[in-house]
Write a protein that holds these residues in place. Structure first.
Motif, PDB file in Angstrom:
ATOM      1  N   LYS A 286       0.814  -1.221   0.000  1.00  0.00           N
ATOM      2  CA  LYS A 286       0.000   0.000   0.000  1.00  0.00           C
ATOM      3  C   LYS A 286       0.846   1.269   0.000  1.00  0.00           C
ATOM      4  O   LYS A 286       0.342   2.356  -0.286  1.00  0.00           O
ATOM      5  CB  LYS A 286      -0.943  -0.001   1.212  1.00  0.00           C
TER       6      LYS A 286
ATOM      7  N   ASN B 103      -7.689  -7.970   2.924  1.00  0.00           N
ATOM      8  CA  ASN B 103      -7.954  -6.768   3.721  1.00  0.00           C
ATOM      9  C   ASN B 103      -8.306  -7.092   5.168  1.00  0.00           C
ATOM     10  O   ASN B 103      -8.970  -6.311   5.847  1.00  0.00           O
ATOM     11  CB  ASN B 103      -9.065  -5.933   3.081  1.00  0.00           C
TER      12      ASN B 103
ATOM     13  N   ARG C  83      -6.271  -2.340   5.686  1.00  0.00           N
ATOM     14  CA  ARG C  83      -7.524  -1.846   5.132  1.00  0.00           C
ATOM     15  C   ARG C  83      -7.240  -1.018   3.881  1.00  0.00           C
ATOM     16  O   ARG C  83      -6.489  -0.037   3.942  1.00  0.00           O
ATOM     17  CB  ARG C  83      -8.278  -1.000   6.161  1.00  0.00           C
ATOM     18  N   TYR C  84      -7.834  -1.433   2.771  1.00  0.00           N
ATOM     19  CA  TYR C  84      -7.686  -0.684   1.520  1.00  0.00           C
ATOM     20  C   TYR C  84      -9.011   0.014   1.222  1.00  0.00           C
ATOM     21  O   TYR C  84      -9.998  -0.650   0.894  1.00  0.00           O
ATOM     22  CB  TYR C  84      -7.342  -1.631   0.375  1.00  0.00           C
ATOM     23  N   LYS C  85      -9.025   1.301   1.319  1.00  0.00           N
ATOM     24  CA  LYS C  85     -10.248   2.054   1.110  1.00  0.00           C
ATOM     25  C   LYS C  85     -10.793   1.833  -0.295  1.00  0.00           C
ATOM     26  O   LYS C  85     -10.094   2.006  -1.288  1.00  0.00           O
ATOM     27  CB  LYS C  85      -9.998   3.549   1.347  1.00  0.00           C
ATOM     28  N   GLY C  86     -12.058   1.432  -0.377  1.00  0.00           N
ATOM     29  CA  GLY C  86     -12.735   1.292  -1.659  1.00  0.00           C
ATOM     30  C   GLY C  86     -12.313   0.101  -2.497  1.00  0.00           C
ATOM     31  O   GLY C  86     -12.668   0.023  -3.679  1.00  0.00           O
TER      32      GLY C  86
ATOM     33  N   SER D 284     -16.341  -6.725   4.663  1.00  0.00           N
ATOM     34  CA  SER D 284     -16.031  -6.547   3.245  1.00  0.00           C
ATOM     35  C   SER D 284     -17.018  -7.318   2.376  1.00  0.00           C
ATOM     36  O   SER D 284     -17.470  -6.828   1.337  1.00  0.00           O
ATOM     37  CB  SER D 284     -14.600  -7.020   2.968  1.00  0.00           C
TER      38      SER D 284
END
Length: 247
Positions: A63, A111, A115-118, A145
């Protein structure tokens, strides 16, 4: 029984690379399984670990790196460093490879730690752009998710991943209840937690059971007797032979 090439044909070829996926195309299996992370510049990439170092050289979190930085990474296995198909691929590359075939793609969203937004919306949009909604199954250890995926597109099949850690904190009844709350078609338990009760109760609730990661002939024969619906394996050709001999 559904057989998936876990991270591609990864028992013999570098995991989650185009090379491993290409080596899965001619096998008599249901599909391939892969893991998805998101780069600093928003590119969906296929890589199991949240960081570099185990499979590819370099270091740092996915990330926090751009896609161009990831592409510069090479396999730690010197013999394969020069192979173009042994770089970290994008999810789009794999979708384009699999689209002309009859294979299903199990996309595991990584995730549960980062946490990967979107990321759910990004994956669904990419899948829709390639008209592959019916060919994709999305799995995650993160049940929130899975709920988001259902809200975004209820037609895409999902699976709740569970292992020994989950069952330390949740009863089977609660785990299956969570599957229903997330509208999951499948539960994907680790092979060491699968038993007759899990398979029976899941089937009673209309949930199919697909087991990871099955690389043992002995364990595979046990799972056949338990009548699981599918398995993920690093050795799809070998496991497929065992299935055909025992069904």
């Amino acid at each position: 029984m559904n057989i998936y090439a876990h991270r591609g044909n990864s028992g013999f070829f570098p995991e989650n690379t185009m090379y491993a996926f290409k080596k899965s195309l001619d096998l008599d299996i249901c599909g391939i399984e892969l893991d998805v992370q998101k780069t600093k510049d928003g590119i969906l990439v296929v890589h199991h670990d949240e960081t570099l170092g185990r499979v590819f050289d370099g270091k740092g979190y996915i990330k926090k790196l751009t896609f161009d930085q990831l592409v510069d990474s090479n396999l730690n296995n010197d013999e394969l460093i020069s192979r173009d198909d042994c770089k970290i691929p994008t999810l789009e590359e794999v979708l384009e490879l699999i689209k002309p075939t009859n294979l299903t793609i199990n996309i595991e969203i990584k995730n549960n730690k980062v946490r990967y937004k979107g990321i759910e919306e990004d994956i669904i949009n990419l899948v829709k752009n390639h008209n592959m909604e019916e060919r994709v199954l999305i799995s995650s250890f993160n049940y929130r998710s899975l709920k988001r995926i259902f809200r975004l597109d209820p037609t895409i099949k999902t699976a709740y991943l569970v292992g020994a850690f989950t069952f330390k904190h949740k009863s089977l009844k609660k785990v299956l209840k969570r599957c229903k709350e997330c509208n999951c078609t499948y539960i994907h338990p680790s092979y060491d937690v699968v038993n007759k009760e899990l398979v029976t109760e899941a089937h009673k609730k209309g949930i199919s059971v697909q087991v990871y990661t099955v690389n043992s002939i002995t364990i595979m024969k046990k799972l056949i007797k338990l009548k699981v619906d599918g398995v993920f394996t690093n050795y799809p050709k070998i496991i497929n032979t065992i299935v055909n001999e025992n069904l």
